[in-house]
Design an enzyme around this catalytic site. Sequence first.
Site, PDB file in Angstrom:
ATOM      1  N   CYS A  67       0.951  -1.075   0.096  1.00 24.60           N
ATOM      2  CA  CYS A  67      -0.115   0.036   0.029  1.00 24.60           C
ATOM      3  C   CYS A  67       0.915   1.301   0.042  1.00 24.60           C
ATOM      4  O   CYS A  67       1.718   1.430   0.816  1.00 24.60           O
ATOM      5  CB  CYS A  67      -0.924   0.068   1.236  1.00 24.60           C
ATOM      6  SG  CYS A  67      -1.669   1.471   1.392  1.00 24.60           S
TER       7      CYS A  67
ATOM      8  N   CYS B  28      -0.993   5.989   7.100  1.00 26.17           N
ATOM      9  CA  CYS B  28      -2.331   5.431   7.687  1.00 26.17           C
ATOM     10  C   CYS B  28      -2.074   4.449   8.849  1.00 26.17           C
ATOM     11  O   CYS B  28      -1.185   3.751   8.699  1.00 26.17           O
ATOM     12  CB  CYS B  28      -2.908   4.651   6.470  1.00 26.17           C
ATOM     13  SG  CYS B  28      -4.321   3.729   7.031  1.00 26.17           S
TER      14      CYS B  28
ATOM     15  N   GLN C  14     -19.013  -9.117  11.997  1.00 26.84           N
ATOM     16  CA  GLN C  14     -17.653  -9.285  12.048  1.00 26.84           C
ATOM     17  C   GLN C  14     -16.982  -8.869  10.616  1.00 26.84           C
ATOM     18  O   GLN C  14     -17.772  -8.951   9.650  1.00 26.84           O
ATOM     19  CB  GLN C  14     -17.257 -10.874  12.351  1.00 26.84           C
ATOM     20  CG  GLN C  14     -17.500 -11.266  13.534  1.00 26.84           C
ATOM     21  CD  GLN C  14     -16.281 -11.039  14.718  1.00 26.84           C
ATOM     22  OE1 GLN C  14     -15.550 -10.575  14.162  1.00 26.84           O
ATOM     23  NE2 GLN C  14     -16.491 -11.338  15.691  1.00 26.84           N
TER      24      GLN C  14
ATOM     25  N   TYR D 245     -22.452 -11.642  25.605  1.00 25.94           N
ATOM     26  CA  TYR D 245     -21.961 -10.522  24.623  1.00 25.94           C
ATOM     27  C   TYR D 245     -22.237 -11.203  22.958  1.00 25.94           C
ATOM     28  O   TYR D 245     -21.501 -11.261  22.215  1.00 25.94           O
ATOM     29  CB  TYR D 245     -20.372 -10.564  24.634  1.00 25.94           C
ATOM     30  CG  TYR D 245     -20.167 -10.329  26.191  1.00 25.94           C
ATOM     31  CD1 TYR D 245     -20.133  -9.105  26.761  1.00 25.94           C
ATOM     32  CD2 TYR D 245     -19.793 -11.681  26.927  1.00 25.94           C
ATOM     33  CE1 TYR D 245     -19.722  -8.751  27.898  1.00 25.94           C
ATOM     34  CE2 TYR D 245     -19.483 -11.265  28.320  1.00 25.94           C
ATOM     35  CZ  TYR D 245     -19.543 -10.038  28.855  1.00 25.94           C
ATOM     36  OH  TYR D 245     -18.870  -9.850  30.209  1.00 25.94           O
TER      37      TYR D 245
ATOM     38  N   GLU E  79     -27.277  -9.487  25.220  1.00 24.56           N
ATOM     39  CA  GLU E  79     -26.507  -8.446  24.561  1.00 24.56           C
ATOM     40  C   GLU E  79     -26.719  -6.953  25.129  1.00 24.56           C
ATOM     41  O   GLU E  79     -28.207  -6.869  25.491  1.00 24.56           O
ATOM     42  CB  GLU E  79     -26.685  -8.687  23.016  1.00 24.56           C
ATOM     43  CG  GLU E  79     -26.436  -7.529  22.406  1.00 24.56           C
ATOM     44  CD  GLU E  79     -24.851  -6.977  22.081  1.00 24.56           C
ATOM     45  OE1 GLU E  79     -23.911  -7.537  22.197  1.00 24.56           O
ATOM     46  OE2 GLU E  79     -24.518  -5.553  22.355  1.00 24.56           O
TER      47      GLU E  79
ATOM     48  N   ASP F 181     -17.962 -13.639  24.456  1.00 30.71           N
ATOM     49  CA  ASP F 181     -17.238 -13.187  23.405  1.00 30.71           C
ATOM     50  C   ASP F 181     -17.057 -11.562  23.509  1.00 30.71           C
ATOM     51  O   ASP F 181     -17.742 -10.845  23.058  1.00 30.71           O
ATOM     52  CB  ASP F 181     -17.862 -13.488  22.052  1.00 30.71           C
ATOM     53  CG  ASP F 181     -17.134 -12.842  20.837  1.00 30.71           C
ATOM     54  OD1 ASP F 181     -16.013 -12.195  21.134  1.00 30.71           O
ATOM     55  OD2 ASP F 181     -17.692 -12.602  19.817  1.00 30.71           O
TER      56      ASP F 181
ATOM     57  N   CYS G 136     -10.744 -10.805  22.070  1.00 25.55           N
ATOM     58  CA  CYS G 136     -10.019  -9.856  20.727  1.00 25.55           C
ATOM     59  C   CYS G 136      -9.015  -9.142  21.597  1.00 25.55           C
ATOM     60  O   CYS G 136      -8.225  -8.633  21.130  1.00 25.55           O
ATOM     61  CB  CYS G 136     -11.019  -9.024  20.184  1.00 25.55           C
ATOM     62  SG  CYS G 136     -11.912  -7.857  21.453  1.00 25.55           S
TER      63      CYS G 136
HETATM   64  N1  SAH Z   1     -20.654 -12.338  19.459  1.00 25.68           N
HETATM   65  C1  SAH Z   1     -20.842 -11.232  18.611  1.00 25.68           C
HETATM   66  C2  SAH Z   1     -20.360  -9.885  19.135  1.00 25.68           C
HETATM   67  C3  SAH Z   1     -19.058  -9.720  19.760  1.00 25.68           C
HETATM   68  S1  SAH Z   1     -18.718  -8.141  19.859  1.00 25.68           S
HETATM   69  C4  SAH Z   1     -20.213 -11.535  17.322  1.00 25.68           C
HETATM   70  O1  SAH Z   1     -19.415 -12.307  17.223  1.00 25.68           O
HETATM   71  O2  SAH Z   1     -20.685 -10.919  16.187  1.00 25.68           O
HETATM   72  C5  SAH Z   1     -19.184  -7.786  21.666  1.00 25.68           C
HETATM   73  C6  SAH Z   1     -20.504  -7.471  22.232  1.00 25.68           C
HETATM   74  O3  SAH Z   1     -20.714  -7.397  23.302  1.00 25.68           O
HETATM   75  C7  SAH Z   1     -21.001  -6.157  21.357  1.00 25.68           C
HETATM   76  O4  SAH Z   1     -22.217  -6.371  20.661  1.00 25.68           O
HETATM   77  C8  SAH Z   1     -21.205  -5.311  22.479  1.00 25.68           C
HETATM   78  O5  SAH Z   1     -22.454  -4.334  22.302  1.00 25.68           O
HETATM   79  C9  SAH Z   1     -21.561  -6.149  23.665  1.00 25.68           C
HETATM   80  N2  SAH Z   1     -21.359  -5.944  25.215  1.00 25.68           N
HETATM   81  C10 SAH Z   1     -20.660  -4.842  25.562  1.00 25.68           C
HETATM   82  N3  SAH Z   1     -20.521  -4.905  26.764  1.00 25.68           N
HETATM   83  C11 SAH Z   1     -21.607  -5.663  27.232  1.00 25.68           C
HETATM   84  C12 SAH Z   1     -22.104  -5.990  28.630  1.00 25.68           C
HETATM   85  N4  SAH Z   1     -21.750  -5.784  29.595  1.00 25.68           N
HETATM   86  N5  SAH Z   1     -23.055  -7.045  28.660  1.00 25.68           N
HETATM   87  C13 SAH Z   1     -23.529  -7.606  27.473  1.00 25.68           C
HETATM   88  N6  SAH Z   1     -23.063  -7.461  26.111  1.00 25.68           N
HETATM   89  C14 SAH Z   1     -22.021  -6.398  25.982  1.00 25.68           C
END
Ligand code: SAH
Length: 486
Positions: free
Chosen positions: A71, A77, A312, A341, A362, A411, A438
């Site tokens: 790039c 960037c 994602q 989550y 969530e 997650d 992550c």
């Molecule tokens: N498992 C999903 C999203 C993961 S990202 C996937 O793979 O697509 C993490 C998620 O946690 C986000 O959607 C965020 O809004 C949520 N989140 C953040 N803090 C939270 C909490 N205290 N309780 C529940 N969800 C939460």
Amino acid sequence: MKKDDLITVKIEDLSSDGLGVGHHDGMAFFIKDTVIGDVVEAKIMKLKKTYGYARLMRLLEPSPDRVEPPCPVARQCGGCQIQAMRYPAQLRFKEAKVRSNLIRIGKFENPPMELIIGMEQPYRYRNKAQFPIGRDRNGALVAGFYAGRTHDIIACEDCLLGHEVNAQILAIVLHHMEKYGISPYDEQTGAGLVRHVMTRVGFHTEQIMVCIVINGTALPHSRELAAALCEIPGMTSITLNVNRERTNVIMGREILPVWGQTWIEDKIRTDGWSSAGGASDSDGSSVSDSLGGLSSLDGFVRFRISPLSFYQVNPVQMEKLYGKALEYAALTGTEIVWDLYCGIGTISLFLARKAKQVYGVEIVPQAIHDAQENAALNGITNAEFFVGKAEDILPAKYEAEGISADVIVVDPPRKGCEESVLATMIQMAPKRIVYVSCDSATLARDLHYLCEHGYQLEKCCPTDMFGNSVHVETVCQIVRKREYNL
Ligand code: SAH
């Protein structure tokens, strides 16, 4: 040692934000634009007690892992911190980072790690892009990215991590703005209309979404713009997003339809994991045999994705990551599973096909709305979703309603799980916990807690979702120790 001194440093590591790290005279120095293995001459810019920052002046000996970044704007960037590093070396770096966090923070002597799951192609993998629109120094309309801490936009209409169609979309939008004298938004004054162009592409469905973020409630001649964008094969959704706030948050809350649907659909392949398994149950028996007959009907789960939903960004690796999560969940069809989550329910709906019942939790109400729609879209009736914080919902459902768990999947965002969530999980005593993370530092902290309370880390697999960046995703299988299984 003082400011402006020239020093020679061998780069030994990378910081979490991608700066090269090396030592000189017992001090650690952070040096941008270097690769592990480089020997560099650098100028000291800032000195603290035990560390400092230095600027790369001369590459004395390039690392064998150094490549010319493809790039042209890689250095300006901030998006790709390690594009100058050969891809296999990037994977080694990410694997080592996870291992070192598990040893240092998690206190695991010898973490049970599987080989990192790398990408076949670490470019063109992102399904989503957000380009700021502005003017360059000569006043010409540009789409690209902000350079460093300035408000200058560096033109870059074809980010190599994104889809080729982005360049086509941006050319049409800029031409439209030029033709009708539509102004770009100016971050400094808060004047002007067009802020960002967001695009999403369904990699399996080839449906394209364009969402134009505006500092207003209408875009002049939007029908003409839609007509031009519709020439692109696959165009499915054209919307405006209203963002009149003077913040650097990209999207506002309101979506206005312009043409087509307000969403696109994508699919996630699930047949990749129908033969997964082989995970040992904590009593030692294998559960792999019972997995075969439970694969989904057409091998895909469908998802409706609206402009504001989290999805994602790397769909190819997402299938591999979720495949690993499912292998680690080792479901037989009889389990009660929690997906904490859960976002728009991607993991929940994967699990639902092989579980008796799934409960998703969530915090974002819109995401739970999407999760419910997506369950219906796939004819899935054994998934229920709750809006709220995991730390509130989980204890409430367990203590007040007595809902149990055989398997819990988490997650969480980068900061990991609240300790109270982990404490409730331990009380619920699931046989297995699958942790998708992550941030391997908070992962290691949480794993340490679980392993102090009757669980053991069985397997752990880093997965590269963000090639050319320093980030790495990790999935772990944690099982209840045999002596706790009464
Ligand atoms: N498992 C999903 C999203 C993961 S990202 C996937 O793979 O697509 C993490 C998620 O946690 C986000 O959607 C965020 O809004 C949520 N989140 C953040 N803090 C939270 C909490 N205290 N309780 C529940 N969800 C939460």
